[in-house]
Structure formats: structure tokens, C-alpha cells
Design a protein around this motif. Sequence first.
Motif, PDB file in Angstrom:
ATOM      1  N   VAL A  44      59.617  86.064   6.631  1.00 55.89           N
ATOM      2  CA  VAL A  44      58.214  86.250   7.014  1.00 55.89           C
ATOM      3  C   VAL A  44      57.988  85.564   8.365  1.00 55.89           C
ATOM      4  N   ARG A  45      57.504  86.315   9.346  1.00 53.10           N
ATOM      5  CA  ARG A  45      57.166  85.745  10.652  1.00 53.10           C
ATOM      6  C   ARG A  45      55.729  85.250  10.622  1.00 53.10           C
ATOM      7  N   GLU A  46      55.551  83.970  10.320  1.00 45.80           N
ATOM      8  CA  GLU A  46      54.212  83.401  10.243  1.00 45.80           C
ATOM      9  C   GLU A  46      53.492  83.468  11.586  1.00 45.80           C
ATOM     10  N   ASP A  47      54.250  83.377  12.680  1.00 49.46           N
ATOM     11  CA  ASP A  47      53.636  83.425  14.005  1.00 49.46           C
ATOM     12  C   ASP A  47      53.188  84.838  14.392  1.00 49.46           C
ATOM     13  N   LEU A  48      53.579  85.840  13.586  1.00 47.87           N
ATOM     14  CA  LEU A  48      53.170  87.226  13.838  1.00 47.87           C
ATOM     15  C   LEU A  48      52.254  87.736  12.724  1.00 47.87           C
ATOM     16  N   GLY A  49      51.516  86.817  12.121  1.00 47.52           N
ATOM     17  CA  GLY A  49      50.546  87.220  11.113  1.00 47.52           C
ATOM     18  C   GLY A  49      51.151  87.580   9.771  1.00 47.52           C
ATOM     19  N   GLY A  50      52.343  87.071   9.502  1.00 42.61           N
ATOM     20  CA  GLY A  50      52.960  87.299   8.196  1.00 42.61           C
ATOM     21  C   GLY A  50      53.759  88.582   8.083  1.00 42.61           C
ATOM     22  N   LYS A  51      54.197  89.145   9.201  1.00 46.93           N
ATOM     23  CA  LYS A  51      55.037  90.348   9.143  1.00 46.93           C
ATOM     24  C   LYS A  51      56.345  90.037   8.420  1.00 46.93           C
ATOM     25  N   LEU A  67      76.594  88.042  18.723  1.00 48.47           N
ATOM     26  CA  LEU A  67      76.886  86.616  18.547  1.00 48.47           C
ATOM     27  C   LEU A  67      76.205  86.042  17.312  1.00 48.47           C
ATOM     28  N   SER A  68      75.261  86.776  16.752  1.00 45.75           N
ATOM     29  CA  SER A  68      74.628  86.407  15.490  1.00 45.75           C
ATOM     30  C   SER A  68      74.087  87.683  14.876  1.00 45.75           C
ATOM     31  N   THR A  69      73.673  87.613  13.616  1.00 45.12           N
ATOM     32  CA  THR A  69      73.111  88.790  12.960  1.00 45.12           C
ATOM     33  C   THR A  69      71.600  88.779  13.120  1.00 45.12           C
ATOM     34  N   VAL A  70      71.069  89.873  13.642  1.00 44.30           N
ATOM     35  CA  VAL A  70      69.650  89.992  13.963  1.00 44.30           C
ATOM     36  C   VAL A  70      69.053  91.108  13.106  1.00 44.30           C
ATOM     37  N   LEU A  71      67.919  90.829  12.463  1.00 42.32           N
ATOM     38  CA  LEU A  71      67.210  91.803  11.649  1.00 42.32           C
ATOM     39  C   LEU A  71      65.891  92.152  12.314  1.00 42.32           C
ATOM     40  N   ALA A  72      65.490  93.413  12.170  1.00 41.56           N
ATOM     41  CA  ALA A  72      64.207  93.849  12.747  1.00 41.56           C
ATOM     42  C   ALA A  72      63.548  94.849  11.810  1.00 41.56           C
ATOM     43  N   GLU A  73      62.258  94.625  11.532  1.00 40.43           N
ATOM     44  CA  GLU A  73      61.472  95.515  10.678  1.00 40.43           C
ATOM     45  C   GLU A  73      59.994  95.214  10.931  1.00 40.43           C
ATOM     46  N   ASN A  74      59.152  96.224  10.812  1.00 39.55           N
ATOM     47  CA  ASN A  74      57.701  96.026  10.973  1.00 39.55           C
ATOM     48  C   ASN A  74      57.333  95.378  12.303  1.00 39.55           C
ATOM     49  N   VAL A  98      61.513  83.421   2.977  1.00 39.38           N
ATOM     50  CA  VAL A  98      61.808  82.503   4.078  1.00 39.38           C
ATOM     51  C   VAL A  98      60.744  82.662   5.153  1.00 39.38           C
ATOM     52  N   SER A  99      59.806  81.719   5.211  1.00 38.39           N
ATOM     53  CA  SER A  99      58.740  81.761   6.217  1.00 38.39           C
ATOM     54  C   SER A  99      59.207  81.053   7.481  1.00 38.39           C
ATOM     55  N   LEU A 100      59.081  81.738   8.622  1.00 33.26           N
ATOM     56  CA  LEU A 100      59.583  81.200   9.888  1.00 33.26           C
ATOM     57  C   LEU A 100      58.457  80.995  10.889  1.00 33.26           C
ATOM     58  N   SER A 101      58.614  79.950  11.694  1.00 32.87           N
ATOM     59  CA  SER A 101      57.618  79.638  12.723  1.00 32.87           C
ATOM     60  C   SER A 101      57.817  80.467  13.974  1.00 32.87           C
ATOM     61  N   GLY A 102      58.953  81.147  14.079  1.00 33.25           N
ATOM     62  CA  GLY A 102      59.276  81.923  15.269  1.00 33.25           C
ATOM     63  C   GLY A 102      60.375  82.925  14.990  1.00 33.25           C
ATOM     64  N   PRO A 103      61.066  83.376  16.029  1.00 32.77           N
ATOM     65  CA  PRO A 103      62.004  84.490  15.880  1.00 32.77           C
ATOM     66  C   PRO A 103      63.400  84.121  15.396  1.00 32.77           C
ATOM     67  N   GLU A 104      63.682  82.835  15.231  1.00 29.27           N
ATOM     68  CA  GLU A 104      65.065  82.471  14.907  1.00 29.27           C
ATOM     69  C   GLU A 104      65.117  81.386  13.827  1.00 29.27           C
ATOM     70  N   MET A 105      66.155  81.487  12.977  1.00 33.86           N
ATOM     71  CA  MET A 105      66.428  80.427  12.021  1.00 33.86           C
ATOM     72  C   MET A 105      66.896  79.178  12.761  1.00 33.86           C
TER      73      MET A 105
END
Length: 302
Positions: A44-51, A67-74, A98-105
Motif C-alpha cells: 500500500v502506497r500511503e503517500d499516494l492515498g492508499g493505492k 537490479l531489483s524487482t519492481v511492481l506496478a499497479e493502479n 505492507v504499508s509504505l511511506s514511499g516508492p521503495e522498501m
Amino acid sequence: MSGTVRNQRTLKQTVVLEGIGLHQGLPAKATIHPAPVNTGIVFVREDLGGKTVRAHVENVSSSKSVLSTVLAENNAEIQTVEHLLSAATGLYLDNMIVSLSGPEMPILDGSALNFIQAFRKAGIVEQTSPARLLAITRPVSFVHGNKEIHAEPSSQFEVHYEIDFFGKLVQDFSFRLTKHRFQQEIAPSKTFCFASDVEKMQAAGMAKGGSFQNALVYGDQGLLNPEAQTFENEFVRHKILDFLGDMRLAGAPIIGKFTVKRGGHAFHTKFLSHLLSENLLEEIDHVPVYQDSSMELALHWA
């Protein structure tokens, strides 16, 4: 294939992990919550309104997962998910949000060890519905250039992994998944890079959060930060850590015997997409019986 039904599992309480993102170099906070049955692993991207972004291979951003695994949806993106997914696989965790403050773990120490420690401290609980498990149905080979993955049916998850970088860094390791072995042999293995590539990566906007504390750096004369090393063959062990995390993007743990040569995130996930598109995985409703008595530790951590 003999075995017993295993119920789904989730965390007993919420976990918070903070640090820096490996590639963007920004502060990163992950709040990992227990989740109901059949949730799977959802970011969950908390910085994007919970997307929300589901941990599934169909959401892999193929143009960025090198160089890392990247996921994209919504219209939301999550970077560097593989270490968390590997830890979830190693502890047989099925459901979490997993709620995140930004785009990366957060990269933490560059391994899966901090996730394992946090999950154990939080506790793990058994839920009320049977766990899903996917099994390889028949032998398959997946080859692109000098990269290869061969898979065949097995009563367990086992992998033999080989790496060969320029004929200088050559390692191989065989691993069979049990909670005990994952925690001892794979989870502490740090990510790595080559000193010659660091400047190029940073110029391309990557590896801005990398350091001698969260990555092994290999130079012309060998390892530049041996004080950060846990295992002599840590490089290939980390590749297995990554492979476990990437395979978790099937939406459920996978059972099979794998041989991987010169793999990487993009190749792992292309292979997984091939397995799904060719119907080479079947769902089973039990976990195999292992002869290793350390496999099934207590469901509730002390």
C-alpha cells in the motif's frame, strides 16, 4: 506426493521497519500488518492515498526489474520487494499488508535477516483456511543466452544456483527450503555489486542508498568490505534469497526442484511468467512431509 494440510499464516502483530531505499536513496518506512485469509501479500502506497499493489508476477515492471524487482499497479510503483518476499517464503507467511511511506522498501542491512527477526519478534499465527501451494507439473527448461533455469517436479522446494561473473566471481550452492535452513543459511546473505558498476548505476539514478554496510562490493582485487561478509560464498546465497522472493510472485509458495545458472531478477520473473502461461504449475492443498526434523518449528514463536 504425501503430506499434510497446512493452514494459512499471518503475523500476530504489526511490524515497523525503517531505513533507506537502496536505489532512490530516500528514507523508507514499511509498516507490515497482519491480514485476513486469502489476502496474499499486498503493498500500500500511503503517500499516494492508499493505492494498492499486489505481489504478483503480472504486476512486475519488466522494464525496471533488473537490479531489483519492481511492481506496478493502479498507477503506483513499489521497488525492491524481493527481500521481504523471500523472508515471507522462508517463514511460511501467506498474508500481510505492507504499508509504505514511499516508492521503495527499506534496504536495511541488504539481506532478509532484519525481516526474519522482526517477524519472529511479532509472532506468527495460524489461520482458519488451508494454505495454497503450487507445484511444478513436469520438467521444463528456460534458456536465454547464457542464462538458464531448469525445473522439475519435487516433493519440496530445492534449488542449485550457479553464478559466473567474468570468470572471476564463480560460486555455486545447493539449498533445500526449511525454516531453520533459510534463517541460518540464506537470510543473512547481503546483496552485492561490482565497484566498476557503482558510478554507472548512480549516474543512472540507481544505488543511491548503497553503502559498505548494506552491500558487498567486489573490486578488481576481490571483496572491498570483507567485514560485512557473513559467508565465503555469500554472493550465490544472496542469489538464492532473491530467487525465493521472485518465485513468491506466483501468488503462493512453489514446490519444485530448480537449477539456475547466471540468473537475475528479470530472468527469474520471465521464467515464472512462462510457468504460469504454459500451465506448468498446479495447486495442491497440502505441504510435503520433510525428513528434516527442523523443518516445522513451533507455529508460535517464543
